[in-house]
Design a protein around this motif. Structure first.
Motif, short mmCIF file in Angstrom:
data_model
loop_
_atom_site.label_atom_id
_atom_site.label_comp_id
_atom_site.label_asym_id
_atom_site.label_seq_id
_atom_site.Cartn_x
_atom_site.Cartn_y
_atom_site.Cartn_z
N ARG A 649 32.39 25.24 62.07
CA ARG A 649 33.53 24.79 62.87
C ARG A 649 34.66 24.18 62.05
O ARG A 649 35.57 23.59 62.60
CB ARG A 649 33.05 23.76 63.90
N ASN A 650 34.60 24.32 60.76
CA ASN A 650 35.63 23.74 59.90
C ASN A 650 36.58 24.82 59.39
O ASN A 650 36.86 24.91 58.20
CB ASN A 650 34.99 22.99 58.72
N GLU A 651 37.07 25.66 60.30
CA GLU A 651 37.96 26.74 59.87
C GLU A 651 39.26 26.20 59.27
O GLU A 651 39.86 26.85 58.42
CB GLU A 651 38.27 27.69 61.03
N GLN A 652 39.70 25.02 59.72
CA GLN A 652 40.92 24.45 59.14
C GLN A 652 40.73 24.11 57.67
O GLN A 652 41.61 24.38 56.84
CB GLN A 652 41.32 23.19 59.92
N ILE A 653 39.58 23.54 57.34
CA ILE A 653 39.29 23.21 55.95
C ILE A 653 39.19 24.47 55.11
O ILE A 653 39.76 24.57 54.01
CB ILE A 653 37.99 22.39 55.84
N LEU A 654 38.46 25.47 55.61
CA LEU A 654 38.29 26.71 54.86
C LEU A 654 39.63 27.39 54.63
O LEU A 654 39.92 27.87 53.52
CB LEU A 654 37.33 27.64 55.61
N SER A 655 40.46 27.45 55.66
CA SER A 655 41.78 28.07 55.53
C SER A 655 42.63 27.32 54.50
O SER A 655 43.29 27.93 53.66
CB SER A 655 42.49 28.09 56.88
N ALA A 656 42.59 25.97 54.57
CA ALA A 656 43.37 25.18 53.62
C ALA A 656 42.88 25.35 52.19
O ALA A 656 43.68 25.44 51.25
CB ALA A 656 43.32 23.70 54.02
N VAL A 657 41.57 25.45 52.01
CA VAL A 657 41.01 25.63 50.66
C VAL A 657 41.41 26.99 50.11
O VAL A 657 41.77 27.12 48.92
CB VAL A 657 39.49 25.44 50.67
N CYS A 658 41.35 28.04 50.95
CA CYS A 658 41.78 29.37 50.50
C CYS A 658 43.25 29.36 50.10
O CYS A 658 43.64 29.96 49.09
CB CYS A 658 41.53 30.40 51.60
N SER A 659 44.07 28.65 50.88
CA SER A 659 45.49 28.55 50.54
C SER A 659 45.68 27.79 49.23
O SER A 659 46.56 28.12 48.43
CB SER A 659 46.26 27.85 51.67
N LEU A 660 44.85 26.76 49.02
CA LEU A 660 44.93 26.00 47.77
C LEU A 660 44.53 26.86 46.58
O LEU A 660 45.15 26.79 45.51
CB LEU A 660 44.04 24.76 47.86
N VAL A 661 43.52 27.70 46.75
CA VAL A 661 43.13 28.63 45.69
C VAL A 661 44.30 29.56 45.36
O VAL A 661 44.62 29.80 44.19
CB VAL A 661 41.89 29.43 46.11
N ALA A 662 44.93 30.09 46.40
CA ALA A 662 46.05 31.01 46.19
C ALA A 662 47.19 30.34 45.43
O ALA A 662 47.86 30.97 44.60
CB ALA A 662 46.55 31.54 47.53
N ALA A 663 47.43 29.05 45.71
CA ALA A 663 48.57 28.37 45.11
C ALA A 663 48.29 27.83 43.72
O ALA A 663 49.22 27.69 42.91
CB ALA A 663 49.02 27.22 46.02
N SER A 664 47.03 27.53 43.42
CA SER A 664 46.75 26.79 42.18
C SER A 664 45.92 27.55 41.15
O SER A 664 45.84 27.12 40.00
CB SER A 664 46.02 25.48 42.53
N ILE A 665 45.29 28.66 41.50
CA ILE A 665 44.44 29.34 40.54
C ILE A 665 45.28 29.92 39.39
O ILE A 665 46.41 30.37 39.61
CB ILE A 665 43.60 30.44 41.23
N THR A 666 44.75 29.87 38.22
CA THR A 666 45.46 30.34 37.03
C THR A 666 44.74 31.54 36.43
O THR A 666 43.58 31.82 36.75
CB THR A 666 45.56 29.23 35.97
N ARG A 667 45.44 32.23 35.54
CA ARG A 667 44.84 33.39 34.88
C ARG A 667 43.59 32.99 34.13
O ARG A 667 42.59 33.71 34.12
CB ARG A 667 45.87 34.03 33.94
N GLU A 668 43.62 31.84 33.49
CA GLU A 668 42.47 31.38 32.72
C GLU A 668 41.24 31.23 33.60
O GLU A 668 40.14 31.62 33.22
CB GLU A 668 42.81 30.05 32.03
N ALA A 706 46.65 36.57 45.39
CA ALA A 706 47.08 35.74 44.25
C ALA A 706 46.22 36.01 43.03
O ALA A 706 46.72 36.07 41.89
CB ALA A 706 47.00 34.26 44.64
N VAL A 707 44.91 36.17 43.26
CA VAL A 707 44.01 36.48 42.14
C VAL A 707 44.36 37.84 41.55
O VAL A 707 44.40 38.03 40.32
CB VAL A 707 42.54 36.44 42.62
N SER A 708 44.65 38.81 42.43
CA SER A 708 44.99 40.16 41.94
C SER A 708 46.27 40.15 41.13
O SER A 708 46.41 40.90 40.14
CB SER A 708 45.14 41.11 43.14
N SER A 709 47.22 39.30 41.52
CA SER A 709 48.50 39.26 40.79
C SER A 709 48.35 38.72 39.37
O SER A 709 49.23 38.93 38.53
CB SER A 709 49.50 38.39 41.56
#
Length: 1073
Positions: A649-668, A706-709
């Motif tokens: 039931r924590n879809e808001q947290i999961l969605s926010a974490v996925c968005s955070l991954v998209a915004a902050s993940i680096t090539r490394e 974001a990961v693919s890019s």
């Protein structure tokens, strides 16, 4: 007649519609009040009344324009009622028209404050009200009763002796009649009670009836003791009006009895449970206190601003103590104040508000020391439910009433300049907390009234406090007001805080950058929440004096708010403010957000994750060198428990974490794979992609994108596999209780395929193996599949597919050899149909009337013909009329224009029939394919679109194949719709001589089918076809008798079988004869 909407907001210079109003009113007054109107007359009079009400409504905001005309308007109406009342009282046989009298009373209701009153009206009005069968006895005539009671109350104000109307030997009869008339309605539930209360209060104020008040007071005490709520309300209303407007000495003499009555009310649970009883008790005690304490002049302490050489100076001097002589405080006043202090904590707002006003008015008449004690007691209310070290969020919901009452009382004290300078810091400290009073209660929150009242107190302080005493607190107060005016959830609170800020800027001029900040947070700027968060807040944050307070409010309150929209807006606002100086503000905000991730509150964690996402976007947008900061943000995901993110039931947290991954993940981090600093980020993204919630899926897709890019390239095999997967998704027609949920998959796949094609075409010059990655035949296969979706049954799918196809039409060819191989087949026709000129964008595909006449012409393109035909078949078979009707008519019209057969590549009726039959034969086990094909053939047959086809050589073979498909294992089929459509195929083809014999032998299978519904349906449909079609032979009466008289739904299988065989035999005989 003018439309009221057209004159809304119009400013008048005079009573422009006076003549129209007078003529309309005269027409309404000309009716006979003694006779009942006919239906037509009643309708006309209702319309006249509506017109009068509308005209008066136009001048509601400028009622002063009617003043010169009031006498001419009111006197005729009053005379009309007076004349009718005189007639009724003098002639017992006279009657009244209730509807007409009701309209007259309603008109008088608008004039009541200007009602003409004469001494002679007393007797007439009393007798009219006391008629046993008079109009006032009608329950529906509350307006009449109210108007007459108010009429009498106005007459009571004339200084004359009521005894002059008494009959001989009945001294005091008129006064008694007047009193009893009002008493009769004192226990009513409607407005009559209010009218009766006003009448009685003015009655007891008269010198010639004042002695009757003692008797009324004793009777009132007995009513209170009886616990009659309605009667008690009337009594309290009378007493409130009497104490308010009567002579002070009358109240003082009755004070003991009134106080006793108050005690009796407080001891009654039934009475104290009623809000209005508590309100009027509070009002009564307040007014008693005002009568017991004489008014005293006060010298205001306010020191006004002057503009002198550009600086603000105090224009008045301290006048010292304003107490003068001390006054004797009656004992009753302490009791009254004690009751008011309890009432100010009442659960109902109207009681608290009444008590607060009473406290303020009484304090104004007390000495400064006594008023200061009252203020101290009010401030004590704030601490009743407060625990040391706790915040306003930790208080119980019951604290709302106490805090709201304390704020209202503080505002009343502040308005009257009764807040001592020594208590001002304590008051402002509590108000700074009250501005943030917001307690979660179930699915909503409480506290908006507290915040609104706190802003009201601050507004009042600006009008009563001097600058010198307020100066030390101005900075902190300005920060709080600006934060609330920008970030509060409720528009009313934002506006209230803005108004308080404006009052201080205008009267004291102590707030930093006051005018500039006020311009950015004015009434209109803060009215729209999104504008306040995303436009006004960053503008105010440009001033360094307010920036820390705004950031602190966002981090400690908004991002922890129970409303998810508030948290999302807070995160965006935080990013915009940080962008003012990202190097300085970004790291400090990250540290505070990191601490919020350790909270046990899901809302707090979600707000922190959303804010970190926005800050990561800010670093990414401004192209800061290195990925160090973004990677720090990415590593913070480790602080969130995996079980919390993946909880169902924590879809808001999961969605926010996925968005955070998209915004902050680096090539490394991507290259580290399993050795990443956040080893479970892939699990989060995968869970998001498979989630039931659409928002979560989109967030997961964004993370994957974001990961693919960050990847240098994708191998050709991977791209081809991706294309194959999306292509397979176009066949997803899954349905459940929500409907065609597979359409979501198909839409996403269409968008994905077109995006890949566009990307590959753009970068084709750099892809030496372009033809291997996207072969031409594969490309045209995809275009055909997209066109199929563009002509199917769902409007939204067609729209997306249509937009995608037009994007392909506009797409430049790839920069490779033999580029024409990737040119859309039939491009000229497609552009002619969907892009005829620059004014039409070709994206009206969800409109069936516009689309299908064009779409059927795409069947001329051989490469895309079969998928387009498959899509059209589904639209023809849909139950949605807006799709089925244009699709069927367009396809039938197109088929009629086709030749029966063609020697070359041109399309023909035979080719279309073969394509449909081939499509059905490939999916014989799928009812979702076979049934629509059969329905399409039936539509064409019933519409005579392929009337010539069965008689041609190639056409007859096609029809034989169609019959075979329709009748194969028909007795074992379980799908009723498929059997029914197959039956219609056989019966429709029975009318063609070339296949009639074949069909006749198959009709028996349907007439003896195990399902009674099929048997009866076959007989009925066969009868209709035989009666309506041209057969070349006439069925005899025996055929008609067998079809109509046989019980085809009978459970006797032998009887049905014999009848079927007899019918087929008779039909064969008729055909040969």
């Amino acid at each position: 007649m003018d439309d009221p909407e057209l004159i809304e907001g119009k400013q008048f210079a005079s009573f422009e519609r006076y003549d129209d109003f007078v003529s309309t009113q005269s027409a309404l007054l000309a009716v006979d009040l003694s006779s009942e109107p006919s239906r037509q007359e009643n309708g006309t009079e209702v319309e006249l009344m509506r017109k009068l009400t509308m005209i008066l409504g136009e001048y509601q905001e400028q009622s002063y324009l009617l003043d010169p005309y009031l006498e001419n308007l009111v006197v005729p109406v009053a005379e009309c009622l007076r004349a009718h009342a005189r007639t009724r009282t003098s002639d017992p046989a006279a009657k009244s028209s209730i509807p007409r009298l009701g309209r007259l009373a309603e008109l008088l209701y608008n004039y009541i404050n200007f009602f003409p009153h004469e001494i002679a009206d007393v007797t007439i009005a009393i007798e009219f009200m006391r008629l046993p069968d008079g109009p006032s006895a009608e329950p529906s005539q509350w307006t009449l009763r109210y108007v007459v009671l108010l009429w009498l109350s106005l007459v009571c104000r004339i200084p004359f002796d009521l005894d002059q109307f008494d009959e001989d030997g009945q001294i005091g009869g008129t006064a008694s009649a007047l009193e009893s008339t009002a008493m009769e309605y004192l226990g009513n539930a409607g407005l009559e009670r209010e009218g009766a209360a006003i009448l009685l209060s003015r009655y007891y104020m008269r010198k010639d009836t004042k002695q009757r008040f003692k008797t009324f007071l004793q009777w009132s005490i007995s009513v209170i003791r009886s616990n009659d709520v309605l009667q008690s309300l009337g009594v309290l209303q009378v007493l409130c009006e009497f104490v308010k407007s009567g002579a002070p000495e009358d109240t003082q003499s009755a004070a003991r009895a009134l106080m006793e009555m108050s005690e009796t009310i407080s001891d009654s649970e039934a009475l104290m449970a009623n809000t209005l009883i508590r309100k009027y008790r509070t009002k009564l005690l307040s007014r008693i206190g005002l009568r017991l304490v004489p008014p005293r002049p006060r010298i205001p302490r306010v020191q006004l601003r002057t503009l002198n050489d550009g600086s603000n100076q105090d224009s008045s001097e301290n006048h010292g103590n304003d107490d003068g002589d001390e006054i004797d405080v009656p004992e009753e006043l302490e009791v009254i104040l004690d009751v008011l202090f309890k009432a100010v904590q009442d659960r109902d707002t109207v009681v608290r508000w009444s008590a607060a006003k009473g406290i303020g008015r009484l304090s104004e008449r007390l000495s400064s020391d006594f008023a200061g004690q009252v203020m101290e007691n009010i401030l004590h209310f704030f601490s009743i439910h407060t625990v040391a070290g706790a915040t306003v969020y930790d208080m119980p919901s019951i604290a709302e009433a106490t805090w709201h009452g304390a704020c209202l009382a503080s505002a009343e004290m502040a308005r009257r300049a009764l807040v001592p300078p020594t208590l001002l810091p304590n008051l402002l400290d509590w108000l700074s907390k009250a501005l943030y009073f917001d307690i979660r209660k179930g699915a909503h929150s409480i506290g908006s009234n507290v915040r609104d009242a706190a802003a009201y107190v601050i507004w009042a302080l600006a009008r009563s406090q001097d600058r010198s005493g307020f100066s030390p607190h101005a900075s902190k107060l300005a920060e709080n007001l600006v934060a609330v005016s920008l970030f509060d959830r409720d528009v009313s609170i934002r506006r209230a805080a803005s108004a308080a800020f404006q009052e201080h800027v205008g009267r004291m001029g102590l707030f930093a950058h006051g005018i500039d900040v006020l311009r950015k947070t004015d009434f209109y700027s803060v009215s729209i929440r999104r504008n306040a968060f995303l436009t006004a807040a960053p503008q105010v944050a440009e001033h360094e004096e307010y920036r820390p307070a705004l950031l602190d409010h966002l981090l400690s309150i908004t991002l922890r708010h129970w409303d998810v929209v508030m948290r999302q807006l807070g995160a965006k606002s935080l990013r915009l403010i940080c962008e003012i100086n990202l190097d300085k503000l970004g790291p400090s905000c990250m540290q505070r957000l990191a601490r919020l991730l350790s909270s046990v509150d899901v809302a707090t964690i979600h707000g922190a994750v959303a804010a970190l996402t926005e800050i990561a976007h800010a670093y990414n947008q401004f192209s800061y060198s290195g990925d160090g900061t973004r990677r720090e943000i990415f590593i913070l995901i480790n602080r969130i428990p995996e079980s919390l993110v993946l909880a169902p039931r924590n879809e808001q947290i999961l969605s926010a974490v996925c968005s955070l991954v998209a915004a902050s993940i680096t090539r490394e981090e991507v290259e580290l794979k399993n050795s990443s600093s956040v080893p479970n980020w892939e699990k989060f993204v995968d869970q998001g992609l498979h989630h039931r919630n659409e928002d979560v899926r989109e967030a997961g897709a964004a993370a994957l994108a974001a990961v693919s890019s960050l990847t240098d390239y994708l191998p050709p095999d991977t791209i081809r596999a991706l294309v194959d997967a999306l292509d397979n998704g176009l066949d997803d027609y899954t349905t459940d209780e929500r409907g065609d949920v597979g359409s979501w998959i198909r839409i996403a796949c269409i968008q994905g395929l077109i995006s890949i094609i566009e990307t590959l075409f753009v970068v084709s010059i750099n892809l030496p193996n372009f033809a291997t990655i996207l072969p031409a035949h594969r490309y045209h296969h995809i275009v055909g599949r997209v066109l199929r979706q563009g002509v199917e049954r769902l409007d939204n799918v067609r729209q997306i597919a249509g937009e995608s196809f037009t994007r392909i039409l506009r797409l430049s060819l790839p920069s490779v050899d033999d580029a024409d191989c990737w040119r859309v087949r039939g491009e000229h026709l497609a552009r002619e149909l969907f892009l005829p000129d620059s004014r039409e964008n070709g994206t009206n595909w969800n409109n069936g009337e516009w689309l299908f006449p064009k779409a059927v012409r795409l069947l001329e393109i051989s490469e895309y013909r079969k998928p387009i035909l498959a899509g059209l078949v589904l639209s023809v078979s849909t139950r949605t009329n807006s799709t089925q009707r244009p699709a069927s008519s367009s396809l039938a019209a197109y088929v009629r224009e086709l030749p029966v057969s063609s020697d070359r590549n041109g399309y023909s009726q035979a080719s279309l029939a073969r394509d449909l039959i081939e499509h059905a034969m490939k999916h014989m086990t799928s009812n979702n394919v076979v049934v629509p094909v059969l329905q399409t053939f039936n539509m064409l047959l019933e519409g005579d679109a392929i009337a010539r086809l069965p008689e041609s050589g190639t056409g007859a073979a096609c029809m034989e194949s169609l019959i075979s498909i329709a009748t194969k294992n028909v007795s074992r089929l379980k799908n009723v719709q498929r059997v029914h459509e197959a039956m219609k195929i056989v019966v429709n083809l029975f009318t063609f001589p070339s296949v009639a014999k074949t069909c006749l032998s198959k009709i028996t299978d349907f007439l003896v089918h195990p399902y009674p519904r099929i048997r009866s349906g076959t007989a009925e449909y066969l009868y209709l076809v035989l009666q309506s079609r041209e057969l070349g032979w006439e069925p005899d009466d025996k055929v008609e008798e067998l079809l109509l008289e046989t019980g085809w739904s009978s459970t006797d299988a032998e009887e049905v079988k014999e009848a079927a065989q007899a019918l087929v035999k008779e039909l064969a005989s008729n055909m040969e004869g």
